[in-house]
Design a protein around this motif. Structure first.
Motif, mmCIF file in Angstrom:
data_model
loop_
_atom_site.group_PDB
_atom_site.id
_atom_site.type_symbol
_atom_site.label_atom_id
_atom_site.label_comp_id
_atom_site.label_asym_id
_atom_site.label_seq_id
_atom_site.Cartn_x
_atom_site.Cartn_y
_atom_site.Cartn_z
ATOM 1 N N UNK A 1 3.229 16.720 74.787
ATOM 2 C CA UNK A 1 1.902 16.424 74.228
ATOM 3 C C UNK A 1 1.936 16.311 72.712
ATOM 4 N N UNK A 2 2.551 17.246 72.049
ATOM 5 C CA UNK A 2 2.527 17.306 70.589
ATOM 6 C C UNK A 2 2.990 16.007 69.925
ATOM 7 N N UNK A 3 4.113 15.384 70.340
ATOM 8 C CA UNK A 3 4.547 14.145 69.679
ATOM 9 C C UNK A 3 3.550 13.003 69.807
ATOM 10 N N UNK A 4 2.680 13.035 70.823
ATOM 11 C CA UNK A 4 1.660 11.987 70.949
ATOM 12 C C UNK A 4 0.722 11.978 69.744
ATOM 13 N N UNK A 5 0.450 13.142 69.188
ATOM 14 C CA UNK A 5 -0.398 13.226 67.994
ATOM 15 C C UNK A 5 0.194 12.392 66.864
ATOM 16 N N UNK A 6 1.492 12.537 66.633
ATOM 17 C CA UNK A 6 2.148 11.789 65.562
ATOM 18 C C UNK A 6 2.284 10.309 65.898
ATOM 19 N N UNK A 7 2.371 9.991 67.176
ATOM 20 C CA UNK A 7 2.501 8.585 67.566
ATOM 21 C C UNK A 7 1.217 7.810 67.315
ATOM 22 N N UNK A 8 0.057 8.423 67.536
ATOM 23 C CA UNK A 8 -1.207 7.685 67.453
ATOM 24 C C UNK A 8 -1.999 7.979 66.179
ATOM 25 N N UNK A 9 -1.485 8.851 65.310
ATOM 26 C CA UNK A 9 -2.141 9.115 64.031
ATOM 27 C C UNK A 9 -1.724 8.050 63.024
ATOM 28 N N UNK A 10 -2.683 7.274 62.544
ATOM 29 C CA UNK A 10 -2.430 6.183 61.603
ATOM 30 C C UNK A 10 -2.149 6.762 60.217
ATOM 31 N N UNK A 11 -0.877 6.819 59.846
ATOM 32 C CA UNK A 11 -0.483 7.463 58.589
ATOM 33 C C UNK A 11 -1.084 6.785 57.361
ATOM 34 N N UNK A 12 -1.405 5.486 57.469
ATOM 35 C CA UNK A 12 -1.942 4.772 56.307
ATOM 36 C C UNK A 12 -3.336 5.274 55.926
ATOM 37 N N UNK A 13 -3.987 6.008 56.821
ATOM 38 C CA UNK A 13 -5.334 6.516 56.547
ATOM 39 C C UNK A 13 -5.353 7.995 56.176
ATOM 40 N N UNK A 14 -4.182 8.587 56.019
ATOM 41 C CA UNK A 14 -4.138 10.012 55.708
ATOM 42 C C UNK A 14 -4.584 10.280 54.280
ATOM 43 N N UNK A 15 -5.383 11.328 54.134
ATOM 44 C CA UNK A 15 -5.792 11.836 52.829
ATOM 45 C C UNK A 15 -5.777 13.353 52.921
#
Length: 220
Positions: A97-111
């Motif tokens: 489950x945990x790696x799915x978070x990193x797969x679908x989190x759009x890094x370009x929108x991180x702040x």
């Protein structure tokens, strides 16, 4: 004491049990992907996280989630472990489950920062999860399609030992994926339970308010 605190503050999943039908289908999917050179066509009605949970129990594999769909080899790079210490390694997890978070989190929108994890209770065969984004990131709805890379386990070691540990695995060597599985935000079962925090907020406060925020604060 720590175990009961985790039960109080975080979401818990017990050790998964699979039906015969699930096992047969997951074995077929895995073997077909091996025959097709690592290209996986997921045509099962079972959730993808269940497939990942099954193969990490039955095959010597680990997972890495990313927005980038075409990674041919992972190179060690400088990054932080669960406790904030630096290491030069490739990161992965044995959790489905945990790696799915990193797969679908759009890094370009991180702040700001993100706070998340999967903590394993080895003796009780339970896992505890939490997922929190900075408020600025959460407001931008930072989700996108991504990729789960399935990696060979042989060069990895667990970053932490003990009765309770973060399910982080590290390799100081370059690693080539065995296969890859395309995923979407809907495949991440904690999408609706991902909350927000202020970047300057103390970490324990994020833990303490995680369940309350996920239940009572509506997402936009």
């Amino acid at each position: 004491m720590r175990y009961w605190l985790l039960r109080l503050l975080l979401y818990r999943h017990t050790h998964p049990v699979f039906s015969e039908e699930e096992q047969e289908e997951f074995i077929h999917l895995y073997e077909k992907a091996v025959q097709d050179g690592g290209i996986m066509s997921y045509d099962s009605s079972y959730p993808k996280y269940r497939f990942l949970q099954y193969i990490t129990q039955t095959k010597p594999v680990l997972f890495h989630g990313s927005n980038h769909p075409g990674i041919e080899e992972f190179e060690p790079r400088r990054q932080t472990l669960f406790d904030g210490t630096y290491t030069n390694a490739v990161f992965s997890s044995a959790d489905g489950i945990w790696p799915l978070f990193y797969a679908v989190l759009n890094r370009s929108k991180l702040a700001g920062n993100i706070r998340n994890g999967c903590i394993v209770s080895a003796g009780k065969k339970e896992r505890f999860y939490f997922f929190s984004l900075s408020r600025e990131t959460e407001d931008s709805f930072p989700w996108a399609d991504g990729m789960i890379y399935i990696l060979p386990r042989d060069s990895f070691r667990r970053a932490e030992e003990g009765k309770l540990y973060f399910d982080e695995w590290i390799s100081e060597q370059p690693v080539k994926p065995m296969m890859r599985l395309q995923v979407s935000p809907e495949d991440f079962i904690f999408l609706s339970r991902t909350t927000w925090h202020r970047s300057t907020e103390p970490l324990f406060k994020t833990y303490a308010l995680y369940k309350w925020r996920s239940k009572f604060i509506k997402r936009k």
